[in-house]
Design an enzyme around this catalytic site. Structure first.
Site, short mmCIF file in Angstrom:
data_model
loop_
_atom_site.label_atom_id
_atom_site.label_comp_id
_atom_site.label_asym_id
_atom_site.label_seq_id
_atom_site.Cartn_x
_atom_site.Cartn_y
_atom_site.Cartn_z
CG ASP A 6 44.81 -33.78 48.69
OD1 ASP A 6 44.86 -34.75 49.47
OD2 ASP A 6 45.37 -33.77 47.58
CD GLU A 8 48.04 -34.50 44.61
OE1 GLU A 8 48.82 -35.48 44.62
OE2 GLU A 8 46.90 -34.53 45.10
CG HIS A 144 46.22 -39.96 42.86
ND1 HIS A 144 46.56 -40.07 44.19
CD2 HIS A 144 45.87 -41.21 42.46
CE1 HIS A 144 46.42 -41.33 44.57
NE2 HIS A 144 45.99 -42.04 43.55
CG ASP A 149 42.94 -36.74 45.97
OD1 ASP A 149 42.13 -37.30 45.22
OD2 ASP A 149 44.13 -37.09 46.07
#
Ligand SMILES: [Zn+2]
Length: 453
Positions: A6, A8, A144, A149
């Protein structure tokens, strides 16, 4: 082995946004084996909305590494595992493009937990990470953030793995992997023999006829791309390809010229239309009723050899302008338009010599242009170390090119240059080159004025 990933980011598009955080959870489908987690300096500002969504601010990243700083470790961790993420194409797209910027190939099989959970837990209202996790009883800490996540996704993945079984999961992963489909007549060895340097390659049929030619900065890599297909679909008729030949060219400019001449000479059936440039414009000289010669840029008339041909209107017009100035031709008489503002010009109506004088200058200009020798030599990188490529250009036409090892000052250029046909395509390539490069430029190519007379 599966790598649950994951990230960001600062936005949605890998060409205009960067990665701010990554977490990789390695699992065998049952338990977590390894975790890699890092903040990353994205190289882009973080929009305020994203800061409030993720809580990752620029201040938090001031001591974080850039992607290049973790690329080797990350690549080592990911390259031999199945890449898993929730909406995998998003995370995968960013990471593949970040590796590509560092010239690192990254082509693992991938799996999407949205797809997997649709299959394992059909009929849910929503398959967003938050909704599907809560509906199967997984709680997410730090939603998030990459770590929160990724851990939730890995739990979701392991549940799917348990429900669907390893055979089905692995089958789904391999269906997404791009694979190389070679022409039946060729082997992997044939491909790996191709050079990874600039040049031109030829797909040939059994009769030796060229089916397709292309230029590349890395011949082997480009040829592999032709056969790197998703789900076995390719635009090429692979069974027709019997062999691949190539010609190394040392640099992009010689590759472009070589490709253009090959297409012109062989008309390969897969090099479809649109490549043909053609001399579309020409400067023509013709007399008016009064006997005054005009100079005009017009559409090139096929079969008419009296004009000076150009592939582009702009080139024809610029040259005409230069000729008029150089040969002190009255622009008004030459083009039959406007008023002459040239002081002391011969065009005044009281001048009895004006037609003779004018026609002399026009004829001289055209003759000189057609017979002048404005020779330029373009040198560039050769095919091996210490070799140079040489391209000889005369009045905008490519005379030919060749290669030389350790050329001396007095080496006869003519002994090196192999002559090539003067075709509109190579004229267009060279005029494009001269729009971007000038004599005296430093860089990959050097331009030398040979003689001007
Ligand atoms: Zn005048």
């Amino acid at each position: 082995m599966f790598a649950i990933v994951d990230i960001e980011t600062t936005g949605g598009n890998p060409t205009a946004a960067g990665i701010t955080e990554i977490c990789v959870v390695v699992t065998d489908g049952k338990k977590v084996l390894q975790v890699f987690e890092s903040l990353i300096q994205p190289g882009y500002p973080i929009p305020r909305g994203i800061v409030s969504l993720t809580g990752i601010s620029e201040a938090m990243l001031k001591d974080a590494p850039v992607f290049a700083g973790i690329a080797a470790e990350l690549h080592h961790l990911l390259h031999d595992k199945i890449f898993v993420a929730h909406n995998v194409n998003f995370d995968f797209g960013f990471i593949q493009s970040a590796f590509a910027k560092l010239d690192m190939d990254f082509h693992p099989a991938k799996l999407c937990t949205v797809k997997l959970s649709r299959k394992a837990f059909p009929g849910k209202r929503s398959y967003s990470l938050g909704e599907i996790c809560s509906s199967v009883g997984i709680s997410i800490q730090n939603r998030h953030r990459a770590g929160g996540d990724a851990f939730a996704t890995s739990e979701l993945f392991n549940l799917c793995y348990e429900k669907l079984g390893s055979a089905q999961v692995i089958k789904m992963a391999h269906a997404t992997k791009r694979k190389v489909v070679l022409p039946p007549a060729l082997t992997e060895e044939d491909i790996s023999r191709l050079p990874d340097s600039p040049g031109v390659y030829f797909f040939k049929n059994q009769q030796g006829k060229i089916l397709y030619t292309g230029k590349a900065n890395n011949i082997q890599k480009r040829v592999r791309q032709h056969f790197d297909v998703k789900r076995g679909k390719t635009a090429l008729q692979l069974e027709k390809i019997d062999r691949i030949d190539f010609e190394t060219c040392g640099n992009e400019l010689v590759s472009l010229l070589t490709e253009a001449v090959a297409i012109h000479e062989h008309w390969p059936e897969w090099n479809v239309s649109g490549k043909h440039v053609g001399n579309k414009y020409a400067i023509y000289q013709y007399p008016t009723q009064s006997g005054m010669l005009r100079l005009q840029t017009e559409k090139h008339r096929k079969g008419n050899t009296s004009g000076i041909p150009f592939p582009r209107f702009k080139d024809a017009k610029q040259t005409l302008g230069k000729l008029i100035v150089q040969h002190k031709i009255c622009p008004v008489l030459a083009r039959a338009e406007g008023l002459c503002h040239t002081p002391g010009c011969y065009c005044g109506s009281e001048n009895p010599e004006r037609t003779t004088l004018h026609n002399q200058r026009v004829e001289e200009a055209v003759h000189q242009f057609q017979h002048q020798k404005n020779q330029m030599l373009i040198t560039g990188p050769g095919r091996v170390i210490n070799e140079k490529s040489l391209i000889l250009v005369e009045n905008g036409a490519v005379v030919g090119w060749g290669f030389s090892l350790g050329m001396k000052e007095n080496t006869a250029i003519d002994s090196i240059i192999k002559h090539k046909p003067d075709i509109p395509e190579t004229r267009a390539i060279i005029s494009g080159f001269f729009r971007q490069h000038q004599p005296g430029d430093s860089g990959m190519y050097q331009i030398k004025n040979m003689h001007n007379h």
